[in-house]
Motif scaffolding. Structure first.
Motif, PDB file in Angstrom:
ATOM      1  N   SER A 120       0.833  -1.199   0.000  1.00 43.53           N
ATOM      2  CA  SER A 120       0.000   0.000   0.000  1.00 43.53           C
ATOM      3  C   SER A 120       0.870   1.252   0.000  1.00 43.53           C
ATOM      4  O   SER A 120       1.894   1.302   0.699  1.00 43.53           O
ATOM      5  N   PRO A 121       0.485   2.291  -0.744  1.00 43.81           N
ATOM      6  CA  PRO A 121       1.241   3.552  -0.717  1.00 43.81           C
ATOM      7  C   PRO A 121       1.326   4.139   0.690  1.00 43.81           C
ATOM      8  O   PRO A 121       2.268   4.877   0.991  1.00 43.81           O
ATOM      9  N   GLN A 122       0.372   3.804   1.549  1.00 44.84           N
ATOM     10  CA  GLN A 122       0.392   4.317   2.913  1.00 44.84           C
ATOM     11  C   GLN A 122       1.579   3.785   3.722  1.00 44.84           C
ATOM     12  O   GLN A 122       1.919   4.343   4.770  1.00 44.84           O
ATOM     13  N   ASP A 123       2.205   2.710   3.243  1.00 47.63           N
ATOM     14  CA  ASP A 123       3.339   2.110   3.949  1.00 47.63           C
ATOM     15  C   ASP A 123       4.677   2.612   3.438  1.00 47.63           C
ATOM     16  O   ASP A 123       5.727   2.068   3.797  1.00 47.63           O
ATOM     17  N   LEU A 124       4.649   3.648   2.613  1.00 52.20           N
ATOM     18  CA  LEU A 124       5.882   4.178   2.028  1.00 52.20           C
ATOM     19  C   LEU A 124       6.191   5.564   2.581  1.00 52.20           C
ATOM     20  O   LEU A 124       5.329   6.427   2.663  1.00 52.20           O
ATOM     21  N   ASP A 125       7.456   5.767   2.972  1.00 55.59           N
ATOM     22  CA  ASP A 125       7.957   7.084   3.352  1.00 55.59           C
ATOM     23  C   ASP A 125       9.107   7.421   2.416  1.00 55.59           C
ATOM     24  O   ASP A 125      10.009   6.601   2.211  1.00 55.59           O
ATOM     25  N   PHE A 126       9.082   8.633   1.888  1.00 53.20           N
ATOM     26  CA  PHE A 126      10.068   9.034   0.897  1.00 53.20           C
ATOM     27  C   PHE A 126      11.078  10.003   1.505  1.00 53.20           C
ATOM     28  O   PHE A 126      10.722  10.908   2.253  1.00 53.20           O
ATOM     29  N   HIS A 127      12.348   9.808   1.146  1.00 54.06           N
ATOM     30  CA  HIS A 127      13.412  10.704   1.588  1.00 54.06           C
ATOM     31  C   HIS A 127      14.267  11.023   0.363  1.00 54.06           C
ATOM     32  O   HIS A 127      14.807  10.123  -0.275  1.00 54.06           O
ATOM     33  N   LEU A 128      14.366  12.289   0.054  1.00 53.66           N
ATOM     34  CA  LEU A 128      15.168  12.702  -1.095  1.00 53.66           C
ATOM     35  C   LEU A 128      16.285  13.630  -0.629  1.00 53.66           C
ATOM     36  O   LEU A 128      16.030  14.671  -0.018  1.00 53.66           O
TER      37      LEU A 128
END
Length: 207
Positions: free
Chosen positions: A99-107
């Motif tokens: 699920s997209p809800q389980d993703l955290d993005f770091h750039l």
């Protein structure tokens, strides 16, 4: 516009694989799987990475993802087709939707950013969950060139912090290990320079 939103806006492939092992390496992806799309670093909640994926054919043990509500792992979000070449590479795993809800993005070491849900809903996210959990042993050891491939990929797209996350977010490190750098036994080994191997050795020594 946020950098991640810009990246999402130019993607034409609707499937994205969460690479958390050798797929972290751009070199390995391109050389052995013809995956030339650029990925972005991401943290995946709900899965534990551990040395539990046994390859009978290659007589080695790789990292695998195991469902665990209390764990997370760092990965590379890679737009790609789930084609026969990728399925062959991941034959010891099953593709599980995330699920997209389980993703955290770091750039670029920015704080976590979550793009609009309607943008993420246009994509399907997959992680390779290990088919059978079998810890490494003397018959099926871990090879150093596999570790190098994974961690060099982390150094490449996230620097030392990302490589440290690989070590921290991986369990069962106490395993038989073969130093095969002089003659790689891992069949999809990345080309890793001596500076990176030395960096990897320093990080592993801190465990």
């Amino acid at each position: 516009m946020n950098e991640l939103t810009q990246w999402l806006n130019v993607q034409t492939e609707k499937h994205m694989v969460l690479g958390y092992g050798s797929l972290l390496s751009k070199c390995s992806r391109e050389r052995y799987s013809n995956i030339f799309t650029e990925g972005v670093p991401v943290t995946v909640a709900g899965f534990e990475r551990a040395w539990v994926t046994r390859s009978l054919q290659e007589q080695q043990t790789y990292v695998g993802a195991v469902a665990n509500a209390h764990s997370k792992l760092n990965a590379q979000l890679i737009p790609t087709q789930i084609n026969p070449a990728l399925q062959e590479r991941e034959k010891d795993y099953r593709f599980v939707e995330v699920s997209p809800q389980d993703l955290d993005f770091h750039l670029h070491n920015q704080s976590a950013y979550v793009p609009p849900s309607e943008r993420l809903s246009q994509f399907t996210f997959w992680i390779c969950e290990t088919l059978a959990c079998e810890p490494a042993n003397e018959t099926f050891p871990v090879h150093q060139t596999y570790i190098d491939t994974c961690m060099a990929g982390c150094l490449e797209h996230g620097g030392q912090a990302e490589a440290e996350r690989f070590v921290t977010h991986t369990s069962l490190w106490e395993h038989p290990r073969v130093n095969d750098r002089a003659s790689p036994k891992y069949p999809r080994a990345a080309l890793v320079n001596s500076e990176d191997t030395a960096h990897i050795d320093r990080l592993l020594a801190k465990r």
